[in-house]
Design a protein around this motif. Sequence first.
Motif, PDB file in Angstrom:
ATOM      1  N   MET A   1       0.834  -1.194   0.000  1.00  0.00           N
ATOM      2  CA  MET A   1       0.000   0.000   0.000  1.00  0.00           C
ATOM      3  C   MET A   1       0.874   1.253   0.000  1.00  0.00           C
ATOM      4  N   LYS A   2       0.296   2.366  -0.363  1.00  0.00           N
ATOM      5  CA  LYS A   2       1.028   3.621  -0.365  1.00  0.00           C
ATOM      6  C   LYS A   2       1.379   4.018   1.068  1.00  0.00           C
ATOM      7  N   PRO A   3       2.425   4.781   1.251  1.00  0.00           N
ATOM      8  CA  PRO A   3       2.820   5.165   2.608  1.00  0.00           C
ATOM      9  C   PRO A   3       1.929   6.260   3.188  1.00  0.00           C
ATOM     10  N   ILE A   4       1.950   6.342   4.513  1.00  0.00           N
ATOM     11  CA  ILE A   4       1.288   7.427   5.231  1.00  0.00           C
ATOM     12  C   ILE A   4       2.306   8.544   5.389  1.00  0.00           C
ATOM     13  N   TRP A   5       1.976   9.709   4.879  1.00  0.00           N
ATOM     14  CA  TRP A   5       2.896  10.829   4.960  1.00  0.00           C
ATOM     15  C   TRP A   5       2.665  11.585   6.269  1.00  0.00           C
ATOM     16  N   VAL A  56      -0.868  13.075   7.349  1.00  0.00           N
ATOM     17  CA  VAL A  56      -1.020  13.520   8.739  1.00  0.00           C
ATOM     18  C   VAL A  56      -0.122  14.728   8.911  1.00  0.00           C
ATOM     19  N   SER A  57      -0.714  15.903   9.164  1.00  0.00           N
ATOM     20  CA  SER A  57       0.062  17.143   9.163  1.00  0.00           C
ATOM     21  C   SER A  57      -0.171  17.962  10.422  1.00  0.00           C
ATOM     22  N   LYS A 114      -5.272   5.740  20.097  1.00  0.00           N
ATOM     23  CA  LYS A 114      -6.411   6.380  19.428  1.00  0.00           C
ATOM     24  C   LYS A 114      -5.956   7.036  18.126  1.00  0.00           C
ATOM     25  N   ALA A 115      -4.745   7.592  18.132  1.00  0.00           N
ATOM     26  CA  ALA A 115      -4.229   8.201  16.905  1.00  0.00           C
ATOM     27  C   ALA A 115      -4.040   7.152  15.821  1.00  0.00           C
ATOM     28  N   ILE A 119      -5.918   6.869  12.193  1.00  0.00           N
ATOM     29  CA  ILE A 119      -5.198   6.743  10.919  1.00  0.00           C
ATOM     30  C   ILE A 119      -5.692   5.525  10.144  1.00  0.00           C
ATOM     31  N   ARG A 120      -5.976   4.433  10.868  1.00  0.00           N
ATOM     32  CA  ARG A 120      -6.522   3.247  10.190  1.00  0.00           C
ATOM     33  C   ARG A 120      -7.881   3.547   9.573  1.00  0.00           C
ATOM     34  N   ARG A 121      -8.695   4.327  10.271  1.00  0.00           N
ATOM     35  CA  ARG A 121     -10.000   4.702   9.708  1.00  0.00           C
ATOM     36  C   ARG A 121      -9.817   5.567   8.472  1.00  0.00           C
ATOM     37  N   ALA A 122      -8.823   6.455   8.540  1.00  0.00           N
ATOM     38  CA  ALA A 122      -8.568   7.338   7.399  1.00  0.00           C
ATOM     39  C   ALA A 122      -8.103   6.548   6.178  1.00  0.00           C
TER      40      ALA A 122
END
Length: 503
Positions: A1-5, A56-57, A114-115, A119-122
């Motif tokens: 999968m694509k990475p989480i930035w 995530v910014s 929780k974070a 992120i998993r939901r996103a």
Amino acid sequence: MKPIWIVDDDQSIRFVLEKALAREELPTRSFTHPQEVLSALDEAGDGEGEGPQILVSDIRMPGGSGLDLLEQVKKRLPGLPVIIMTAFSDLDSAVSAFQGGAFEYLPKPFDLPKAVELIRRAVDESQREEVSEERMVAAPEMLGQAPAMQDVFRAIGRLSQSNVTVLITGESGSGKELVARALHKHSPRANGPFVAINTAAIPKDLLESELFGHERGAFTGAQTMRRGRFEQAEGGTLFLDEIGDMPFDLQTRLLRVLSDGHFYRVGGHSAVKAHVRVIAATHQNLEQRVKEGSFREDLFHRLNVIRLRLPALRERREDVPVLTRYFLQQSATQLGVEPKRISDAALQVLGTFEFPGNVRQLENICHWLTVMAPAQVIDTKDLPPEVLGGNAPVSMPSLEFVSEPPQGVIGLPVGEMPHAWPASQGEPAASGGDWEADLQVEAQRLLAEGRTDVWDVLTRRFETRLIQTALASTRGRRIEAAHKLGIGRNTITRKIQELHLEE
């Protein structure tokens, strides 16, 4: 999968998220400022790199604003879920993030599990509809880091592009009107008027005319046509505060407006179209009032489309420090003095107080401290007696250091404290400090005259002097006077009108 930035100028935040997501087998790529992200997006667009799964910014970084980055990213990748995180937990950040198209809003410091769950939901989130970004004012409308307030901020953000009817519930002083104003400001009707009316503060026989207006000659004294609050709020928002106290017959008229979208002025025969969003608020349990038969069930369901519960201050104690500092700054600005600072020990004591008057009470305490605390740094001993003594009533002395004490709003000089029961007109007040004995003497005198209105006469005189004295000690500030008397702001407003104390 694509990475989480992940983009954050804080290396520790990046490290913690990278390790936590690695344990979840989620690939990551980190950046220190927004420009790096935009360059990487350009590379991905040219086929030289891989784009993000989600972004995530942080919101405030030396290299640029997370909200600006959000705007740029949404122009290029409208369907990309973006999570905005910030240590500045205010309403402006939350609403700006949602209006910019953010998936979620994550205040720092955050709970790591929780974070990760967020992120998993996103990651699983499908494309979201793009919403326009609205320019925010510099000062926050509302502050709060507590989870309960973050829920409120999220709700305001999600409702920002809606005209749906909202019912705000919460205790007196918790800030329901602030929420209503925020809902209006961040709505499509923001350019229209915001009109507020407290249905509990207006006598029943005047409330209908206040809401719907009246035609000339509709009743004695109606010499001209008058537009009501519904017409004044045309194209905007009408805020009905304390809706639970609305008289039953007027509930029927309000229901008809909400159902049909039009109304009639008092004494009128032509329907007036209502293009108004209604936001209602109450501190009462409307379900219970429906069961008791004092509130219409059909109206309740009309108002209760979206319910927004505002937490009491005791449910968000972690917000007491930031609110205290904000109100001290605000009070200093209003008075034109240097802002006072508050010690950690004093903040700790404030944090244990129950605040029966909620945020409004904390604001009043900060006003009092700005004037009455002797030093520039507020210590525990400087806090008012109501805080130091638990539930003991506050004793806020009148400001007699002023060279020429001004008259109170009702004509009673500041500092004048009647010590005896008020005598009837033309009669001297009984001397001495036993006012209960004086009351008994006065009651016996009136009863001996054969009067049948003794209760009303004495109650009226008692309430008049009590309210006059309280207002004198607070320099005419009604909310503070009501708090010191132990009554609600609506009650003191109604009593002032009933007793004709403004004349």
